[in-house]
Design an enzyme around this catalytic site. Sequence first.
Site, mmCIF file in Angstrom:
data_model
loop_
_atom_site.group_PDB
_atom_site.id
_atom_site.type_symbol
_atom_site.label_atom_id
_atom_site.label_comp_id
_atom_site.label_asym_id
_atom_site.label_seq_id
_atom_site.Cartn_x
_atom_site.Cartn_y
_atom_site.Cartn_z
ATOM 1 N N HIS A 95 -22.834 -0.692 6.837
ATOM 2 C CA HIS A 95 -23.986 -1.482 6.647
ATOM 3 C C HIS A 95 -23.624 -2.898 5.880
ATOM 4 O O HIS A 95 -22.773 -2.555 5.067
ATOM 5 C CB HIS A 95 -25.255 -0.867 5.808
ATOM 6 C CG HIS A 95 -26.309 -1.659 5.827
ATOM 7 N ND1 HIS A 95 -26.466 -2.550 4.718
ATOM 8 C CD2 HIS A 95 -27.629 -1.302 6.205
ATOM 9 C CE1 HIS A 95 -27.722 -3.054 4.868
ATOM 10 N NE2 HIS A 95 -28.572 -2.490 5.844
ATOM 11 N N GLU A 167 -27.718 -5.786 12.908
ATOM 12 C CA GLU A 167 -28.563 -6.234 11.807
ATOM 13 C C GLU A 167 -27.814 -7.961 11.711
ATOM 14 O O GLU A 167 -26.917 -7.730 10.513
ATOM 15 C CB GLU A 167 -28.507 -5.237 10.815
ATOM 16 C CG GLU A 167 -28.843 -4.146 10.996
ATOM 17 C CD GLU A 167 -29.454 -3.338 9.584
ATOM 18 O OE1 GLU A 167 -30.413 -2.901 9.813
ATOM 19 O OE2 GLU A 167 -28.665 -3.379 8.762
ATOM 20 N N GLY A 173 -34.273 -8.520 4.842
ATOM 21 C CA GLY A 173 -34.763 -8.646 3.659
ATOM 22 C C GLY A 173 -35.314 -9.899 3.240
ATOM 23 O O GLY A 173 -35.453 -10.272 2.275
ATOM 24 N N SER A 213 -35.695 -7.152 8.705
ATOM 25 C CA SER A 213 -37.287 -7.614 8.627
ATOM 26 C C SER A 213 -38.093 -7.005 9.752
ATOM 27 O O SER A 213 -39.148 -7.737 10.060
ATOM 28 C CB SER A 213 -37.088 -9.142 8.364
ATOM 29 O OG SER A 213 -36.547 -9.753 7.133
#
Length: 252
Positions: A95, A167, A173, A213
């Site tokens: 991540h 991602e 975010g 998001s």
Amino acid sequence: MRKKIIAANWKMYKNPRESLSFLDTFLPLVAGHERDEILIFPTATSLSTVIDRVEGTNVHAGAQTMHWLNEGPFTGQTSPTMLTSIGTTHVLLGHSERRLYANESYEHVNLKLKAAIAHDLIPILCLGEMLADRQTGYTKDTLLAQMGAALANLPTEKAQTLVIAYEPVWAIGTGSTATPDVADQAHAIIRGDLKNRFGPVVADAARILYGGSVKPDNVSALLAMPNIDGALIGGASLDPHSLALMVQYAAQ
Ligand SMILES: O=C[C@H](O)COP(=O)(O)O
């Protein structure tokens, strides 16, 4: 037809009590949704509580990271066998927050990925470009470099269970979700690379999730794209009604 995955990454939110309270509301809302896979990635201290609570339901729980060795003098780390000993089925690897704040490199991710597969943990390999990569036209190069490092020397027979989460760092975010077209183009690059590495069978079967998001009001358009097989959701997964809504939209 690839089964979709709706995955909740709770990051550093929800202690065990808060996790149970979430599940008390969430589980009845998604009971019977067998068509898709529902995954929750709680914090390390809530993981065994969540695993015990979801046992016998259609929800599985995974870890947000792990070490590649089974034991050793590595303060703060958790090993693959420790995870499997409490019934963990999945693990997030690479991540961007781990890469940014914990110095995790894709060479480490490669070791972790191989260890996860060796221990029958299903790895969800996270990758994605920074805003500067996209603005300078390096999105494809970045994704291919990340794939190359993370999947180095992985034999084809070990790649069967691979799940990848695209991602883009600029979308995490921030509220700036990638458009369905932009996300699908990146997913197509990833699937093409999987095909080159492991052949068409692995590439066609691999689930590639989008993260960044994702919310109830944009998840359907993203999941409608041909190469998007699910979502890895941070902020909007913390509310049980919001996550349940996304599970329901995925099934439509
Ligand atoms: O793992 C999840 C991603 O980092 C996305 O987080 P977000 O939904 O809060 O943007």
